[in-house]
Design a protein around this motif. Structure first.
Motif, PDB file in Angstrom:
ATOM      1  N   ARG A 293      10.811 -88.298  -3.377  1.00 50.77           N
ATOM      2  CA  ARG A 293      11.537 -87.247  -4.099  1.00 50.77           C
ATOM      3  C   ARG A 293      10.500 -86.511  -4.923  1.00 50.77           C
ATOM      4  O   ARG A 293       9.338 -86.903  -4.947  1.00 50.77           O
ATOM      5  CB  ARG A 293      12.537 -87.930  -5.028  1.00 50.77           C
ATOM      6  N   ASP A 296       9.666 -86.196 -12.085  1.00 48.42           N
ATOM      7  CA  ASP A 296      10.235 -85.605 -13.284  1.00 48.42           C
ATOM      8  C   ASP A 296       9.412 -86.152 -14.451  1.00 48.42           C
ATOM      9  O   ASP A 296       9.390 -87.364 -14.649  1.00 48.42           O
ATOM     10  CB  ASP A 296      11.705 -86.030 -13.407  1.00 48.42           C
ATOM     11  N   GLU A 298       7.188 -83.634 -13.356  1.00 48.16           N
ATOM     12  CA  GLU A 298       6.280 -82.823 -12.535  1.00 48.16           C
ATOM     13  C   GLU A 298       6.981 -81.611 -11.918  1.00 48.16           C
ATOM     14  O   GLU A 298       6.392 -80.535 -11.776  1.00 48.16           O
ATOM     15  CB  GLU A 298       5.659 -83.678 -11.425  1.00 48.16           C
TER      16      GLU A 298
HETATM   17  N1  GLY Z   1       7.023 -88.781 -13.562  1.00 47.29           N
HETATM   18  C1  GLY Z   1       6.997 -89.823 -12.634  1.00 47.29           C
HETATM   19  C2  GLY Z   1       8.117 -89.894 -11.695  1.00 47.29           C
HETATM   20  O1  GLY Z   1       8.925 -88.993 -11.566  1.00 47.29           O
HETATM   21  O2  GLY Z   1       8.191 -90.896 -10.989  1.00 47.29           O
END
Ligand code: GLY
Ligand code: AMP
Length: 424
Positions: A293, A296, A298
């Motif tokens: 996926r 988040d 990012e």
């Molecule tokens: N920020 C790391 C993740 O979404 O796994």
């Protein structure tokens, strides 16, 4: 077409923001969504792992495309459910099949896949309760620090990095014999420690073709200087300044191509995002993990840099025609800083009124844990808002994010003021 996004975080608000820009998007739904998605789409109260509820929502609202945000529904087989259900034929679900999702759902499976397809990663061995003693002996052959990983999904908490051998042996026993991470640690992967700097590469694949999306780097720890407890992510930057052409060439040839080819060779249906967590040791890239996926936070820096119509891109993914579409990327850098509830990632309170959002015009405020209550936007989670900015370089973008954060407030709001500190 009508589109449904599954999830409720900053990632999903960002998807909603980008999809809503497209002339090809008619009605947009987000399930369950947050206060940010409610402003640009229709929120639908349902659980993302309740496939029947998702199906009913799709049929009732004549939805043609479903974009899956988090890993949970994927690991539980939502793509297979859609593929096998007669009434859902032709609905374009963006996300891999259950077999594809195992690359994130099982660390052991991911390591086997990498070994099988010659993809560079840390040396490893895996153990169960029955082979606990062998696991302890294996630890003795390694040098500190010791890396222990629960095989299954453990909400980002299943990786332990320990300096002391005795402690590593004890934690191995806690994981295998005392269910430290429940069923997720019935199998434990022990890995060689890799010393380097991390970055993430995002790939959109239709199972045959792929597009490499902008790189990003996230900041996972709660405290400044990357200290303290792990979180879902406290901020991110895109592109990664040290990801130059030479490194990206290595990543594409040694990691991206063999990963997509490996999926094909193993006849795994994969139409979706592949998020590759990497570590650069010296000048060489190694895979730390796959996620099936987008990341988040990012997503909050990657999607705003994609200029190509996102609906077209996802449609091409579903129809396996990604080779026929060009992805155009904004040259500017993007940064995001997460505002979190005091106490996060441990206990925190919800329902705090958020002020200042409407005063911000030169950054994008993506909502994560928010909801509406009596006409007000209030906190509803640990990670509350992600403030994303674009500018000619990441330092200027960060400056903008921090200037705008000064206009935002809620009771016990916390954020890291050092995002990007290791790159300066
Ligand atoms: N920020 C790391 C993740 O979404 O796994
Ligand atoms: P993972 O959940 O596999 O991404 O691991 C969580 C974090 O642990 C990563 O982001 C890295 O910072 C660290 N990590 C995981 N595996 C290793 C390794 N083999 N060597 C060094 N650090 C690692």
């Amino acid at each position: 077409m009508n589109i449904l996004i599954l999830g409720s975080g900053g990632r999903e608000h960002t998807f909603a923001y980008k999809l809503a820009e497209s002339a090809n998007c008619d009605k947009l739904f987000v399930a369950p969504g947050n206060a940010g998605t409610a402003a640009i789409a229709t929120n639908v109260a349902l659980s993302v792992t309740d496939f029947e509820a998702v199906k009913n929502c799709v049929l009732e609202n004549k939805i043609k495309m479903v974009v899956v945000g988090p890993e949970d529904p994927l690991v539980h087989g939502i793509a297979d459910y859609f593929a096998e259900n007669k009434e859902l034929q032709g609905v374009m679900l963006i996300g891999p099949s259950k077999r594809g999702a195992l690359l994130e759902g099982s660390k052991e499976r991911a390591k086997e896949f990498m070994m099988q397809h010659n993809i560079p990663t840390a040396a490893y061995a895996s153990f169960t309760k029955k082979s606990l003693d062998a696991g302890k002996q294996f630890l003795e052959t390694l040098k500190a620090p010791y890396v222990l990983k629960a095989d299954g999904l453990a909400a980002g908490k299943g990786v332990l990095i320990l300096k002391d051998l005795q402690e590593a042996k004890q934690e191995l026993e806690n994981m295998l014999s005392h269910s430290k991470f429940g069923a997720a640690s019935e199998t434990v992967v022990i890995e060689e420690f890799l010393d380097g700097i991390e970055l993430s590469v995002f790939v959109l694949t239709d199972g045959k073709n792929y597009k490499i999306l902008p790189t990003a780097k996230d900041y996972k720890r709660i405290g400044e200087g990357d200290t303290g407890l792990n979180t879902g992510g406290m901020g991110a930057i895109s592109p990664v300044p040290f990801a130059n052409d030479v490194l990206m060439q290595k990543i594409e040839e040694r990691i991206v191509k063999p990963s997509v080819l490996g999926l094909q060779k193993e006849k795994i249906d994969y139409k979706g995002f592949l998020f590759i967590g990497l570590i650069k040791v010296g000048d060489e890239p190694y895979v730390i993990e796959y996620n099936v996926r987008m990341g988040d936070p990012e997503t909050e820096v990657v999607l705003p840099r994609i200029k190509t119509d996102l609906v077209n891109l996802l449609e091409a993914t579903y129809h396996q025609t990604l080779n026929k579409i060009d992805v155009s990327i904004d040259d500017r850098a993007a940064t995001t800083v997460m505002l979190v509830s005091g106490g996060y990632p441990e206990a925190y309170e919800k329902g705090k009124e958020i002020s200042g959002i409407s005063e911000i015009s030169d950054s994008i405020v993506f909502h994560a844990g928010t909801t509406q209550k009596e006409g007000k936007v209030v906190t509803n989670g640990g990670r509350v808002l992600a403030v994303t900015s674009l500018d000619t370089d990441y330092k200027l973008a960060l400056k903008k994010s921090y200037q705008n954060i000064a206009k935002l407030s809620f009771d016990r709001m916390y954020y890291r003021s050092d995002i990007g500190f290791d790159l300066f």
